[in-house]
Design an enzyme around this catalytic site. Structure first.
Site, PDB file in Angstrom:
ATOM      1  N   HIS B  74     -34.213  71.368 -21.384  1.00 51.14           N
ATOM      2  CA  HIS B  74     -33.402  71.183 -20.176  1.00 51.14           C
ATOM      3  C   HIS B  74     -32.636  72.467 -19.864  1.00 51.14           C
ATOM      4  O   HIS B  74     -32.681  72.969 -18.737  1.00 51.14           O
ATOM      5  CB  HIS B  74     -32.426  70.020 -20.360  1.00 51.14           C
ATOM      6  N   ASP B 103     -39.536  95.181   4.364  1.00 52.71           N
ATOM      7  CA  ASP B 103     -40.019  94.352   3.246  1.00 52.71           C
ATOM      8  C   ASP B 103     -39.252  94.808   2.013  1.00 52.71           C
ATOM      9  O   ASP B 103     -38.353  95.639   2.107  1.00 52.71           O
ATOM     10  CB  ASP B 103     -41.536  94.544   3.032  1.00 52.71           C
ATOM     11  N   TRP B 139     -30.622  75.709 -26.220  1.00 48.90           N
ATOM     12  CA  TRP B 139     -31.058  76.858 -25.410  1.00 48.90           C
ATOM     13  C   TRP B 139     -30.461  78.160 -25.933  1.00 48.90           C
ATOM     14  O   TRP B 139     -30.910  79.238 -25.597  1.00 48.90           O
ATOM     15  CB  TRP B 139     -30.699  76.649 -23.927  1.00 48.90           C
ATOM     16  N   SER B 167     -40.334  89.448 -15.951  1.00 49.43           N
ATOM     17  CA  SER B 167     -40.283  89.041 -14.552  1.00 49.43           C
ATOM     18  C   SER B 167     -38.918  89.356 -13.942  1.00 49.43           C
ATOM     19  O   SER B 167     -38.818  89.914 -12.851  1.00 49.43           O
ATOM     20  CB  SER B 167     -40.588  87.547 -14.455  1.00 49.43           C
ATOM     21  N   SER B 168     -37.839  89.013 -14.679  1.00 55.92           N
ATOM     22  CA  SER B 168     -36.493  89.251 -14.155  1.00 55.92           C
ATOM     23  C   SER B 168     -36.211  90.729 -13.997  1.00 55.92           C
ATOM     24  O   SER B 168     -35.589  91.157 -13.022  1.00 55.92           O
ATOM     25  CB  SER B 168     -35.444  88.671 -15.108  1.00 55.92           C
ATOM     26  N   HIS B 251     -23.356  86.125 -21.960  1.00 57.00           N
ATOM     27  CA  HIS B 251     -22.243  85.994 -21.046  1.00 57.00           C
ATOM     28  C   HIS B 251     -22.507  86.622 -19.681  1.00 57.00           C
ATOM     29  O   HIS B 251     -22.311  85.975 -18.655  1.00 57.00           O
ATOM     30  CB  HIS B 251     -20.897  86.405 -21.627  1.00 57.00           C
ATOM     31  N   GLU B 253     -25.256  86.809 -18.410  1.00 61.68           N
ATOM     32  CA  GLU B 253     -26.215  85.863 -17.836  1.00 61.68           C
ATOM     33  C   GLU B 253     -25.493  84.781 -17.025  1.00 61.68           C
ATOM     34  O   GLU B 253     -25.952  84.365 -15.961  1.00 61.68           O
ATOM     35  CB  GLU B 253     -27.038  85.220 -18.963  1.00 61.68           C
ATOM     36  N   TYR B 255     -22.811  85.129 -15.359  1.00 60.85           N
ATOM     37  CA  TYR B 255     -22.425  85.692 -14.065  1.00 60.85           C
ATOM     38  C   TYR B 255     -23.638  86.003 -13.201  1.00 60.85           C
ATOM     39  O   TYR B 255     -23.530  86.011 -11.970  1.00 60.85           O
ATOM     40  CB  TYR B 255     -21.522  86.908 -14.274  1.00 60.85           C
ATOM     41  N   SER B 266     -19.778  83.305   0.562  1.00 64.67           N
ATOM     42  CA  SER B 266     -19.086  84.269   1.417  1.00 64.67           C
ATOM     43  C   SER B 266     -19.803  84.489   2.751  1.00 64.67           C
ATOM     44  O   SER B 266     -19.228  85.033   3.679  1.00 64.67           O
ATOM     45  CB  SER B 266     -18.937  85.609   0.691  1.00 64.67           C
ATOM     46  N   HIS B 300     -16.077  85.127 -26.910  1.00 63.21           N
ATOM     47  CA  HIS B 300     -15.304  83.896 -26.715  1.00 63.21           C
ATOM     48  C   HIS B 300     -16.188  82.670 -26.892  1.00 63.21           C
ATOM     49  O   HIS B 300     -15.695  81.557 -26.939  1.00 63.21           O
ATOM     50  CB  HIS B 300     -14.561  83.881 -25.364  1.00 63.21           C
ATOM     51  N   HIS B 301     -17.501  82.880 -26.991  1.00 59.94           N
ATOM     52  CA  HIS B 301     -18.394  81.767 -27.339  1.00 59.94           C
ATOM     53  C   HIS B 301     -18.409  81.547 -28.853  1.00 59.94           C
ATOM     54  O   HIS B 301     -19.081  80.662 -29.332  1.00 59.94           O
ATOM     55  CB  HIS B 301     -19.826  82.065 -26.872  1.00 59.94           C
ATOM     56  N   THR B 326     -11.485  86.251 -10.188  1.00 58.48           N
ATOM     57  CA  THR B 326     -12.052  84.996  -9.703  1.00 58.48           C
ATOM     58  C   THR B 326     -11.067  84.304  -8.769  1.00 58.48           C
ATOM     59  O   THR B 326     -11.459  83.748  -7.733  1.00 58.48           O
ATOM     60  CB  THR B 326     -12.394  84.062 -10.883  1.00 58.48           C
ATOM     61  N   LYS B 329     -11.141  85.775  -5.328  1.00 57.87           N
ATOM     62  CA  LYS B 329     -12.245  85.280  -4.512  1.00 57.87           C
ATOM     63  C   LYS B 329     -11.905  83.930  -3.880  1.00 57.87           C
ATOM     64  O   LYS B 329     -12.105  83.718  -2.680  1.00 57.87           O
ATOM     65  CB  LYS B 329     -13.509  85.140  -5.364  1.00 57.87           C
ATOM     66  N   ARG B 448     -21.194  67.915 -28.700  1.00 60.57           N
ATOM     67  CA  ARG B 448     -22.363  68.000 -27.833  1.00 60.57           C
ATOM     68  C   ARG B 448     -23.639  67.967 -28.675  1.00 60.57           C
ATOM     69  O   ARG B 448     -23.596  68.078 -29.885  1.00 60.57           O
ATOM     70  CB  ARG B 448     -22.305  69.270 -26.983  1.00 60.57           C
TER      71      ARG B 448
END
Lengths: 398, 523
Positions: B74, B103, B139, B167-168, B251, B253, B255, B266, B300-301, B326, B329, B448
């Site tokens: 998932h 293009d 994951w 790919s990315s 991390h 990732e 963002y 925006s 922080h993870h 943040t 924004k 979890r």
């Protein structure tokens, strides 16, 4: 007159409703009146029973209220705008798109709020990190899927034991077609032997792991610390209230991650001393047992219990395993091959597989018993046996 | 207006080869978006298996090992298959049209970076049918659970991650090359639409961290097959090293999945407020600050791994700092609406819900930054609630907002506004029933990634599962609306929305196959 009328109407409606849905109401009443289930709408964190857990709780509440306050202002302006400046009400858009003063203010104010949060957080964190001057050290080792507790700085026989989930499988295996037992009050949060510590004493936990990463979490102590193979993490607690406290492994550690609870019993010093003396006596007995002679039948019988506790989760009650990850023992090459090979597998595990090295986890008697059981059960008919002494010598040789 | 009429520039080729061989940014954008939607449904199906199992205490449907495969798949499918490709699809469609380019800068590579993805996900999903099952280690695939103790299929998982990473990286090189080289004359950096800005920054983040992900899975591959011990303590390695490397990717990732969402919102809020975006410059600086900070907060993870006190403090303070840009924004979006002239078409509804619920996820993020409190939150449902609040009503809602916003430009037809609003309200209600109770579960002590739980967690799990099915099935309505819009509907004008500004709205609807073959004049 009118109130009476409406009361009558309501009560007649109510009784009709009750007749119609009596079973549903009964069920609902049971749900909402049972104390165990009342707790199940719990919204917030526990305050716990230590100074640190209370301070953590207060910190948590402080931050929540700060967030609520910010939320009221931010959402207030947002929803005001949503209602006040609608095109459908003929609002004409303003043309401003910049205001240096406002932008500086809403950059600086959050910064000040953050500093106000950081100061108490730092204080609590420093207190949590002070694990010096403990009166007692306990090593906690995570295994798939049980905890091992070893009391350090001890004199006499070492006190070391495993703490396993004690909820019977019939309670949690509710697959279609299976007959399930009713779930008990401490469903999935109960163990065969809890960790026992004395009240009002600084106890230090030294955490490590024998396989993958686990995490030892006791919400009432506000302790969550990872148990990592090759590392020794420290954490300490001064429990202020006697009683039984429950937690769980918090780091995904494989198939039965959800089934390795933590239970801690906090006792008065005198009760703790008594318990500890009994544990030491029992440990001495196990040491003595190693030199004792057993018959094959005795070992098979004892081995069944060991198997159910340590082997069954993977190799299954019928010895058929869950291939290919967990191979069958019934008819297996190891259980039906030379005894030396079987001893080696159980004592040292199998590299690159989920098979753990039980040589460091179980007593010689238990290992001899479980090997003898496996060679003479599930249709395996080797007719031989392993002796505790044989296991002990192999353990010492390594 | 911008279509050239020489013989080489007729419409698209016919049949399947159009999609296989296409180098057209609009075709590739469409492919990305459909692929993303398919993965959204697949990942959603895995989530519904999880929520079905958690509907009641006890194991009713799936074995714990299969449950772990579901949580893992998932996460992987939603992150790498649904959210990221959706944003790349939006970038493909919109970036050239927003900067006046004909293009993407590297059209053949564009084709390749898309067509790798279906194969990567086919390979990764096929592991579910292999002996021993698919990835079952979450994951985040922490070693040694994902190395020494992993199912055999882990090698396919590693290869699939490599393909997604390739790919990315190609996709982001393409976006950077396009934005930096193909802007129409006069389109300076500080005139670019914010969606373009946020994607430029996101693309740099991708180039910086995707190789780190490739590195960490390669180290796993070596540990598993070539006898190294990067992450094995028994061989002198370090399991915590895995987490440091993973989160150095992980991390930023996070963002990568939210910055383009900021860009979308925006664009939409000024349009439906009929007022220029407030604080454009500070939006650009805030986005850049968030991108910079994303590189110095990764641990922080890992507050519970036993870092030294100094490390905990550094990562706590740096994480708290993220609240400042943040906040800027959020304040800018609200001030854009303040004294505007608001109307509430479906894209605007999704955008407002984004601001409200993303802020909610931001608050819990701030709570999680406080290290001592994090000891109680870490690895509980509180964390699950937090990151789903920023990813679902955050990233996913912004993608839906973008789809409704630009659908008339893509198809030439207006979508059915009533159905769109119905879809919004079903999603909005569903998502809150689904995720809000998970805050309570986490605070009450539910870890979890567990397939079963103690009885005191039963009520809120049941509520959450009901919300999950409610939200999940509501998404079929989106599929219906999109197909209906493609087939027909009220014809859209070039500008589509009354308050819309920007180059894409100067093109006819639907946008012709080739646009801006000659650069448009920029005021």
């Amino acid at each position: 007159m009118l109130p009476t009328l409406s009361t009558n109407t309501i009560s007649s409606f109510f009784s009709a409703f009750c007749r119609r849905y009596s079973r549903l109401l009964l069920a609902l009443t049971l749900v909402f009146s049972s104390p165990a289930l009342l707790a199940s709408w719990t919204l917030n964190m526990r305050e716990g029973i230590t100074e640190i857990s209370r301070e953590t709780y207060n910190l948590h509440m402080t931050i929540i209220w700060i967030c609520v306050a910010i939320g009221v202002v931010v959402y207030g302006v947002l929803f005001y705008s949503l209602f006040a400046y609608r095109k459908s009400k003929g609002a004409v858009p303003a043309t401003f798109y910049h205001n240096t003063t406002a932008e500086i203010i809403w950059t600086v104010i959050p910064f000040i709020i953050l500093i106000a949060m950081a100061v108490p957080s730092t204080k609590v964190l420093m207190k949590i990190y002070d694990t010096d001057d403990s009166t007692m050290d306990i090593r906690i080792t995570g295994y798939q899927w049980r905890w091992q507790y070893k009391y350090l700085n001890d004199k006499g026989a070492p006190v070391v034991y495993f703490s396993n989930l004690s909820t019977p499988a019939e309670q949690y295996e509710n697959f279609p077609g299976k007959i399930s037992a009713e779930k008990g009050e401490h469903y999935l949060l109960e163990v065969d032997e809890p960790l026992v510590i004395p009240v009002n004493k600084k106890v230090r936990f030294l955490l490590t792991s024998g396989d993958v990463i686990h995490s030892w979490w006791m919400p009432d102590f506000a302790i969550k610390k990872d148990a990592i193979p090759g590392f020794m993490n420290a954490s300490s607690v001064i429990a202020e209230k006697t009683g039984i406290y429950r937690g769980q492994c918090a780091e995904l550690c494989g198939r039965n991650h959800g089934f390795m609870p933590i239970v801690v019993e906090v006792k008065e010093q005198a009760d703790f001393d008594k318990w500890y003396a009994e544990k030491q006596e029992a440990a001495q007995k196990v040491a003595d047992m190693t030199s004792k002679e057993f018959t094959r039948e005795q070992l098979v019988e004892m081995g069944q219990t060991v198997y159910n506790t340590y082997c069954m989760a993977c190799h299954q009650a019928n010895g058929q395993g869950l291939p290919p990850t967990f191979p069958a023992l019934a008819g297996s090459k190891v259980a039906n091959g030379p005894l030396e090979g079987h001893l080696d597998t159980v004592l040292h595990g199998r590299k690159g597989t989920a098979m753990a090295a039980f040589g460091t986890q179980l007593s010689p008697v238990d290992i001899a018993a479980v090997i003898t059981f496996e060679r003479n059960s599930f249709g395996n008919k080797m007719g031989d046996m392993a002796t505790p002494l044989q296991v002990y010598q192999l353990q010492q040789a390594k | 207006m911008a279509t050239g009429h020489d013989d080489h520039h007729h419409g698209p080729a016919k049949g399947l080869t159009r999609w296989l061989y296409t180098t057209n940014h609009k075709d590739i954008g469409t492919l990305y978006l459909w692929f993303s939607f398919a993965m959204f449904l697949l990942g959603g199906t895995f989530a519904l298996v999880i929520r079905a199992e958690l509907f009641q205490p006890g194991l009713q449907f799936v074995d714990p090992n299969l449950f772990n495969q579901m949580t893992t798949m998932h996460g992987l499918v939603m992150v790498f298959g649904a959210v990221m490709p959706a944003f790349v699809g939006l970038a493909n469609w919109m970036v050239p049209m927003m900067i006046g380019a004909p293009d993407m800068a590297l059209p053949r590579m564009n084709n390749w970076s898309f067509w790798i993805l279906p194969f990567a996900f086919a390979m990764m999903s096929s592991t579910l049918f292999m002996d021993g099952g698919g990835p079952n280690f979450g994951w985040t695939f922490y070693a040694p659970l994902s190395t020494t103790f992993a199912p055999k299929s882990v090698t396919f998982f590693i290869f699939a991650v490599h393909m997604m990473g390739a790919s990315s990286i190609m996709g982001s090189i393409n976006i950077i090359a396009t934005i930096q080289n193909l802007r129409a004359p006069g389109m300076t950096y500080m005139k670019m639409p914010l969606f373009v800005w946020t994607w430029l920054i996101t693309a740099y983040l991708l180039i910086a961290v995707m190789p780190v992900l490739a590195g960490v899975v390669t180290m796993m591959l070596f540990d598993i097959h070539f006898g190294t011990s990067f992450f094995s303590a028994a061989g002198g390695g370090d399991p915590v090293l895995f987490q440091h490397v993973f989160w150095f990717f992980g991390h930023p990732e996070v963002y990568i999945m939210i910055l383009p969402a900021f860009g979308v919102v925006s664009e939409i809020i000024p349009t439906f407020s009929r007022k220029r975006l407030f604080g454009y410059d500070s939006m650009v600086y805030a986005t850049s600050s968030i991108a910079f900070l994303s590189f110095i907060v990764w641990a922080h993870h890992m507050f519970t791994t036993g870092m030294p006190l100094a490390g905990e403090l550094f990562f706590m303070y740096s994480t708290m700092l993220i609240a400042v840009p943040t906040g800027v924004k959020v304040f800018n979006w609200i001030t854009t609406m303040f004294k505007g002239s608001l109307s509430f078409e479906t894209p605007m509804l999704f955008a407002i819900a984004f601001v409200v619920l993303f802020t909610c996820g931001g608050f819990t993020g701030l709570m999680l930054a406080i290290a001592p409190a994090d000891f109680q939150y870490q690895d509980t449902y509180f964390v699950v609630a937090h990151f789903h609040y920023v990813l679902v009503p955050g990233a996913v809602f912004s993608i839906m907002a973008a789809a409704y916003y630009w659908l008339p430009k893509w198809t030439g037809n207006m979508y059915d506004e009533n159905l769109g609003k119905l879809h919004f309200w079903l999603s909005f209600i569903g998502i809150n029933i689904l995720f809000f109770p998970q805050h309570f579960l986490g605070l009450a002590g539910m870890p979890r990634r567990v397939p079963d739980y103690a009885l005191q967690f039963a009520n809120f799990n049941m509520v959450s599962s009901i919300g999950a099915f409610f939200f999940g099935f509501s998404q079929l309505l989106l599929l219906f609306i999109v197909i209906k819009t493609i087939k027909g509907g009220k014809k859209a004008t070039a500008q589509v929305w009354e308050g819309a500004e920007g180059l894409e709205w100067t093109l006819p609807s639907p946008a012709p196959y080739h646009t801006f073959s000659t650069p448009p004049p920029i005021k």
